[in-house]
Design an enzyme around this catalytic site. Sequence first.
Site, short mmCIF file in Angstrom:
data_model
loop_
_atom_site.label_atom_id
_atom_site.label_comp_id
_atom_site.label_asym_id
_atom_site.label_seq_id
_atom_site.Cartn_x
_atom_site.Cartn_y
_atom_site.Cartn_z
NE ARG A 89 38.07 38.51 47.06
CZ ARG A 89 37.61 39.56 46.37
NH1 ARG A 89 38.45 40.43 45.86
NH2 ARG A 89 36.31 39.72 46.18
N GLY A 144 36.83 50.60 45.51
CA GLY A 144 35.63 50.06 46.15
C GLY A 144 35.92 48.75 46.86
CE LYS A 160 40.67 46.51 40.23
NZ LYS A 160 39.56 46.68 41.18
NE ARG A 170 37.54 47.10 35.78
CZ ARG A 170 38.61 46.35 36.07
NH1 ARG A 170 39.47 46.03 35.14
NH2 ARG A 170 38.82 45.95 37.31
CG ASP A 198 35.32 44.42 37.05
OD1 ASP A 198 34.43 45.23 37.39
OD2 ASP A 198 36.04 43.81 37.87
CB SER A 209 27.91 42.71 44.86
OG SER A 209 29.07 43.25 45.46
C1 S3P Z 1 35.35 42.98 42.80
C2 S3P Z 1 34.00 42.83 42.59
C3 S3P Z 1 33.24 43.57 41.57
C4 S3P Z 1 34.16 44.19 40.55
C5 S3P Z 1 35.35 44.87 41.18
C6 S3P Z 1 36.17 43.89 41.99
C7 S3P Z 1 36.01 42.20 43.86
O1 S3P Z 1 32.50 44.60 42.20
O2 S3P Z 1 33.44 45.11 39.76
O3 S3P Z 1 36.19 45.44 40.18
O4 S3P Z 1 37.26 42.11 43.87
O5 S3P Z 1 35.29 41.63 44.69
P1 S3P Z 1 30.99 44.37 42.71
O6 S3P Z 1 31.03 43.41 43.82
O7 S3P Z 1 30.51 45.73 43.15
O8 S3P Z 1 30.23 43.87 41.51
#
Ligand code: S3P
Length: 452
Positions: A49, A116, A44, A409, A336, A188
Amino acid sequence: MFTTPEKDTIPWLDFTPDVFFGSTIPFMAPRERVAGSHTVPGDKSITHRALMLAALAPGESRITGALTSLDARSTAAVLRLLGARISPVRTGTSVRVRGNPRFSPPPSALQCGNSGTTTRLMLGLLAGHPFPATLTGDGSLRRRPMRRVTGPLMQMGASIDDGGRDGLPLRITGGSLAPLDWQMPVASAQIKSALLLAGLTGGVEVTLHEPAPTRDHTERLLQHFGFEVASREGILRFAPTGRLVPFELAVPGDPSSAAFLVAAALLAESGEIRITGVGLNPSRIGFLDIMRQMGGRVTAEGVHTPLGEPMGDLVAVASRLSAVDVPAGAIPGVIDEIPILACLAARASGTSRFRSVEELRVKESDRLALMVSNLRAVGVSAAAEGNDLVVVGSEAPLAGRVVTGGDHRIAMAFAVLGRGAGSRIDIDDPACAAVSFPGFADALERLSQVAA
Ligand code: S3P
């Protein structure tokens, strides 16, 4: 049996999800033995990206093995509104992206669905573009904090109106950006990536002080295009030295999705499975160490690094598990995987503790609260002690109803936990697994069908 929701369409996407809908999934059949060779959908994080960078690379890029889940389609839909031409994101075909070096103003709000990653990384990309764009999402996404990203982007010069509350919808108007030197308050990958991507579209240097390392897919991709991205002693420096050009990329299987199948194998009574072509980037596979500490027999084999991202096979053998104490420093690397690790802890002898997991509160759901309430609902003793998640292992058959809060999840973790002979776990919304793992129910079923 699982219950299934009514078939529904998701208006902002280019398809109707069919995973789980209209079917019931038997879980009572004994699944003592697992076997066979399996695969998981594309990663994912890398898919998001790759789509984003391809949309900014002038010419046609091709992405094979891309994740085709709801989240990936949200990113594709948003990029189309910004001028990229992207072929349908469908399983079995590669995705073709015709990009432009600059986005064009979107004709409507950018609907990010449940994702997100789409939202936060797009905010970074939009910060360097001189037009207004509104981002919104589903109920869960609208509640998630965005100021952790918009704060530093505003410091760089983007103008952002969030209507006075930390969430979506919000309107960003980018433009010419100043370099950034930023102390990140939370570890993060989404914040880090958003700020690196702002450096990319704004053509400015970005220096980030990271409290702990997180997944580094953005760095690896940017390095591939000649951008200077170097991390030393917790300081990550980006310089706009490179240039995006069209590319071909084969996306490895998602280790976070593989974690559910690995866990199912560990919990089986006997047998072993192999999952082929899984991404094994060290910043993503902390969960393997934790599973091993619990007594899980899981190994990575044939590791190679074809395109800057390590990949290989995972072999998992049915195991007897014991409790684990996961220190705070290990949490960002398994953020995750905590739901599935907590479900393994529910079947391990002793009391497990996951320390400082407060970030779980701002995921697709309040995962800390939901893990505790759902573990209790099925008969496992669990608690949130401050910011720690505590789970007491049990061998008893488990039964009860799981409330997912639409969180993929949570749904998958409890589907794995519910496989135990004699268990009867009912999941309110199993379809939400399609956010990251289309075909999850079938994949889980196949683990033991091969052996039958
Ligand atoms: C992700 C970063 C993580 C992860 C999300 C995917 C990413 O989130 O939990 O499923 O692809 O950069 P956070 O940056 O909020 O920890």
